[in-house]
Design a protein around this motif. Structure first.
Motif, PDB file in Angstrom:
ATOM      1  N   PHE A  73       0.938  -1.078  -0.203  1.00 45.95           N
ATOM      2  CA  PHE A  73      -0.021  -0.197  -0.279  1.00 45.95           C
ATOM      3  C   PHE A  73       0.768   1.087   0.122  1.00 45.95           C
ATOM      4  N   PHE A  74       0.531   2.215  -0.779  1.00 46.39           N
ATOM      5  CA  PHE A  74       1.452   3.416  -0.990  1.00 46.39           C
ATOM      6  C   PHE A  74       0.771   4.738  -0.613  1.00 46.39           C
ATOM      7  N   SER A  75       1.519   5.691  -0.110  1.00 46.84           N
ATOM      8  CA  SER A  75       1.005   7.017   0.698  1.00 46.84           C
ATOM      9  C   SER A  75       0.301   7.727  -0.412  1.00 46.84           C
ATOM     10  N   GLU A  76       0.165   7.578  -1.720  1.00 46.92           N
ATOM     11  CA  GLU A  76      -0.576   8.584  -2.561  1.00 46.92           C
ATOM     12  C   GLU A  76      -1.342   7.896  -3.525  1.00 46.92           C
ATOM     13  N   ASN A  77      -1.815   6.622  -3.098  1.00 46.56           N
ATOM     14  CA  ASN A  77      -2.695   5.840  -4.103  1.00 46.56           C
ATOM     15  C   ASN A  77      -4.174   6.785  -4.136  1.00 46.56           C
ATOM     16  N   HIS A  78      -4.703   6.678  -5.445  1.00 43.02           N
ATOM     17  CA  HIS A  78      -5.657   7.601  -5.599  1.00 43.02           C
ATOM     18  C   HIS A  78      -6.619   6.917  -6.793  1.00 43.02           C
ATOM     19  N   ILE A  79      -7.678   7.629  -6.996  1.00 42.71           N
ATOM     20  CA  ILE A  79      -8.346   7.315  -8.111  1.00 42.71           C
ATOM     21  C   ILE A  79      -8.520   8.530  -8.856  1.00 42.71           C
ATOM     22  N   GLN A  80      -8.249   8.786 -10.158  1.00 33.85           N
ATOM     23  CA  GLN A  80      -8.210  10.156 -10.949  1.00 33.85           C
ATOM     24  C   GLN A  80      -9.220  10.030 -11.863  1.00 33.85           C
ATOM     25  N   LEU A  81      -9.560  11.402 -12.119  1.00 33.11           N
ATOM     26  CA  LEU A  81     -10.736  11.507 -13.238  1.00 33.11           C
ATOM     27  C   LEU A  81     -10.530  12.577 -14.048  1.00 33.11           C
ATOM     28  N   ALA A  82     -10.588  12.591 -15.432  1.00 32.60           N
ATOM     29  CA  ALA A  82     -10.375  13.332 -16.347  1.00 32.60           C
ATOM     30  C   ALA A  82     -11.951  13.587 -17.124  1.00 32.60           C
ATOM     31  N   ILE A  83     -12.213  14.726 -16.886  1.00 29.11           N
ATOM     32  CA  ILE A  83     -13.581  14.975 -17.371  1.00 29.11           C
ATOM     33  C   ILE A  83     -13.415  15.679 -18.636  1.00 29.11           C
ATOM     34  N   ILE A  84     -14.069  15.015 -19.719  1.00 25.60           N
ATOM     35  CA  ILE A  84     -13.611  15.453 -21.048  1.00 25.60           C
ATOM     36  C   ILE A  84     -14.925  16.432 -21.559  1.00 25.60           C
ATOM     37  N   ASN A  85     -16.221  15.890 -21.114  1.00 21.07           N
ATOM     38  CA  ASN A  85     -17.491  16.866 -21.363  1.00 21.07           C
ATOM     39  C   ASN A  85     -17.787  17.626 -20.028  1.00 21.07           C
TER      40      ASN A  85
END
Length: 210
Positions: A170-182
């Motif tokens: 497990f790592f200190s900066e794990n995350h789920i990222q979003l790029a919103i196109i619309n």
């Protein structure tokens, strides 16, 4: 039929305080990133359900010499993912793999080399300049648009940072990222507030004033 996403997610975006106020007052919009090294291709980037990581990123960004973040701040957004290229869903992983192969074939036919993921500096081994990944995602989005089903957003999990403890995966900066196109996927913008529990804990801390 099992790939439908939650109707609403919360996203958090780290930026400069003055820009945040301008966006809140509808005098400007979120910046649509289109760098060739962006991790998820073109779009407005958010940390999914992760206020603290967004704030951490804004602080880190403000320390860069060329940064436009002078006073780190975070805005929250209410987001509908719409037709999402979700790389936590196997069918979209398979689609991205096919997109990569088609892109590779096209570039080989042109005599053009594939982009590469690389580090920004000699001591950086995190491959944060994701030129290959960005190119593949852009190509996948173009394919979907040609097929009449353009993606509204891109979503992925990233393993990042240092191990949380010796031997950890497990790592200190794990995350789920979003790029919103619309941009129409961004249904509302808000100022994040502290929870009641956080306020109570803050009030319980003894004062350091003499």
């Amino acid at each position: 039929m099992y790939s439908s996403k939650p109707t609403i997610v919360y996203g958090f975006h780290g930026l400069d305080n003055d820009i945040a106020i301008s966006i809140l007052n509808q005098k400007s919009e979120f910046k649509h990133s289109n760098n060739k090294y962006d991790w998820l291709g073109n779009g407005v980037y958010f940390w999914e359900n992760n206020l603290e990581r967004a704030h951490q990123y804004a602080l880190q960004d403000s320390q860069r010499a060329a940064s436009n973040v002078k006073d780190p701040f975070v805005l929250g957004a209410v987001i509908e993912l719409g037709n999402c290229l979700d790389l936590l869903d196997q069918k979209y992983n398979d689609f991205l793999k096919e997109a990569y192969q088609q892109l590779k074939d096209d570039l080989e036919a042109e005599g053009t080399p594939l982009p590469e993921n690389r580090s920004f500096g000699k001591t950086d081994f995190d491959f944060k300049a994701r030129e290959l990944d960005c190119a593949v995602i852009r190509y996948a989005c173009a394919l979907a648009k040609e097929q009449g089903e353009p993606f509204d957003s891109v979503r992925a999990a990233f393993i990042e940072g240092d191990p949380l403890y010796d031997g950890a995966r497990f790592f200190s900066e794990n995350h789920i990222q979003l790029a919103i196109i619309n941009p129409d996927c961004i249904k509302g913008i808000f100022l994040p507030r502290k929870s009641t529990q956080e306020i109570e804990l803050s009030e319980e801390k003894p004062s350091t004033n003499l």
